[in-house]
Design an enzyme around this catalytic site. Sequence first.
Site, PDB file in Angstrom:
ATOM      1  N   GLY A   1       0.829  -1.198   0.000  1.00  0.00           N
ATOM      2  CA  GLY A   1       0.000   0.000   0.000  1.00  0.00           C
ATOM      3  C   GLY A   1       0.857   1.238   0.000  1.00  0.00           C
ATOM      4  N   GLY A   2       0.208   2.376   0.196  1.00  0.00           N
ATOM      5  CA  GLY A   2       0.915   3.641   0.125  1.00  0.00           C
ATOM      6  C   GLY A   2       1.915   3.832   1.242  1.00  0.00           C
ATOM      7  N   MET A   3       1.739   3.152   2.393  1.00  0.00           N
ATOM      8  CA  MET A   3       2.612   3.379   3.534  1.00  0.00           C
ATOM      9  C   MET A   3       3.467   2.172   3.892  1.00  0.00           C
ATOM     10  SD  MET A   3       0.175   5.637   6.059  1.00  0.00           S
ATOM     11  CE  MET A   3       1.586   6.133   7.058  1.00  0.00           C
ATOM     12  N   GLY A   4       3.207   1.020   3.294  1.00  0.00           N
ATOM     13  CA  GLY A   4       4.001  -0.136   3.660  1.00  0.00           C
ATOM     14  C   GLY A   4       3.708  -1.358   2.819  1.00  0.00           C
TER      15      GLY A   4
ATOM     16  N   VAL B   1       3.216  -5.614   3.158  1.00  0.00           N
ATOM     17  CA  VAL B   1       2.880  -6.650   4.129  1.00  0.00           C
ATOM     18  C   VAL B   1       3.431  -7.984   3.643  1.00  0.00           C
ATOM     19  CG1 VAL B   1       1.025  -7.834   5.358  1.00  0.00           C
ATOM     20  CG2 VAL B   1       0.794  -5.400   4.806  1.00  0.00           C
TER      21      VAL B   1
ATOM     22  N   LYS C   1       4.169  -5.921   8.584  1.00  0.00           N
ATOM     23  CA  LYS C   1       4.044  -4.736   7.734  1.00  0.00           C
ATOM     24  C   LYS C   1       5.330  -3.931   7.815  1.00  0.00           C
ATOM     25  CE  LYS C   1       1.038  -0.766   6.795  1.00  0.00           C
ATOM     26  NZ  LYS C   1      -0.226  -0.092   7.181  1.00  0.00           N
TER      27      LYS C   1
ATOM     28  N   ASP D   1      -9.763   5.395   6.677  1.00  0.00           N
ATOM     29  CA  ASP D   1      -9.405   4.830   5.366  1.00  0.00           C
ATOM     30  C   ASP D   1     -10.128   3.501   5.149  1.00  0.00           C
ATOM     31  OD1 ASP D   1      -8.191   4.889   2.901  1.00  0.00           O
ATOM     32  OD2 ASP D   1      -6.303   3.999   3.584  1.00  0.00           O
TER      33      ASP D   1
END
Length: 514
Positions: free
Chosen positions: A8-11, A13, A28, A126
């Site tokens: 995703g945008g931040m990490g 997994v 993550k 979100d």
Amino acid sequence: MRDRLGRGGMGTVWRADDELLGRQVAVKELHPEGGAPATAALREARAVAQIKHPHVIVVHDVVEEAPDGAARGGRSYIVMELVDGGSLADRLGSAGPVGVREAARIGIALLGALATAHARGVLHRDLKPANVLIEEGTGRVVLTDFGIAQVPGASTISEEGAFVGSPEYTAPERMQGAGAGPESDLWSLGALLCAALSGESPFHRDSLGGVLHAVVLDEIRPPRAAGPLLPVVQGLLERDPAHRLGAVEAESLLRTFAATGSTPIPRYVPTERVAHRPPPVEVPATPVASAAPAGRAWQARSVLVGAALVIVLAGAGAAVALFALGDVETAGGSVSPAAPSANAAPPYASWRPPPPPPPPPRRPPPPVPDGYRFVRDPDGFALALPDGYVRTTDTQRVFYTSADGAQRIGIRTQNAVSGGPLGVMRDSAANGPASNPGYRDGKVTATTHRGRDAALWEFTWNGFTKAEGARHTYDVCWDEFGRMYDVWVSAPLARLDEAKRNFDTALDSFVPAP
């Protein structure tokens, strides 16, 4: 770490092995470019740590690498439970939209998760199909990715002048820069239910500018497949958060559909709201100069959401887009907005939000069956009770008793205790012979109540006097908002059908103390 499960945008997994405890976990890995990794990791971990709910992901630990350690030094990792199964977005992409009953089941689970989060002061911010996992085999629904959650006492990205989220699932008040509350997560749930039933959000457009316009101004057209759940979807997608359907009411409507196959129209939701019509747009008295740069059309529209609006699009391969007063910058370069066509809608520079409506009147109680009334108890909770029942109390409990004294409905509230509902009920059953004369046929069963862990204790006994005769008791206990609730009904054996109806009605309508 083994297989990559998603990005995703931040990490990113990963599937990993917990060698100490001999189990598989999800890890993550926070992206350094997403901001300070340690800060993001701690914010997400703290958000989830406050929420204990079967439909919320469990966080085990946060691990930070020393900058002078491994080659990837300075990275932060969140260690979570591994949910074997893809996301709702994966399911929609591979198998298409889900059925109405499955959408209702998913909605009930997420409402339970959100209610628990909101009670702790945590806003998810979100909620979208990519952040909802469906466990393979069990069908368990799990809300995950609290990376941009708002936590009490902690600063957030949006508080520093930027906006984070997924536009197609973001409430209009957040788009317009207003403060967000629990109602914003409920709007996102409404959009998610539409996506589950049709395959995409009702605000999906070909451009990000189109998405923002759709959320703030366009007519809202729920998909045809949402028909049976239309009162819920329309209530959640109410642009005015003060008039938006609440979590308790939405869950009640979905449970009614799950039980009966139909959804009543709540009295506090307009009955003729097929589409939300946008407020009229004021056309400027003087035409816009034709020599204006192409970027001006986008600049005018940016008034809706404020200048310098930053949107981080989470999801696999998503770009980070910067909306300022001119061009749109993406990970692949700068793209200038196309000049408006001759048939384009008028610019929105002169549009202003309408004045806020007056505070809405207190919502009426939810619908109850004939012969019942909705009672708000002085102890804070509320529930539907048969007409004519009289309230009494002792030092720990509240009772409502029928006029003839034969039927009793009891309620007890206390702080959550060690062992949870199942442990409490097992202890009560072990003491059954001492507290209930002639105690027999006792049985304790693990169950759920509105998606929360619960326990049912059922038994027969002789009653306190010979005049009472043999009686049967239904008793359910569950934890909610950090409190333990215990609701039971006791009645003569000859009136068990009536007792079971009273019991089910009390549980279905029960509203815990705030």
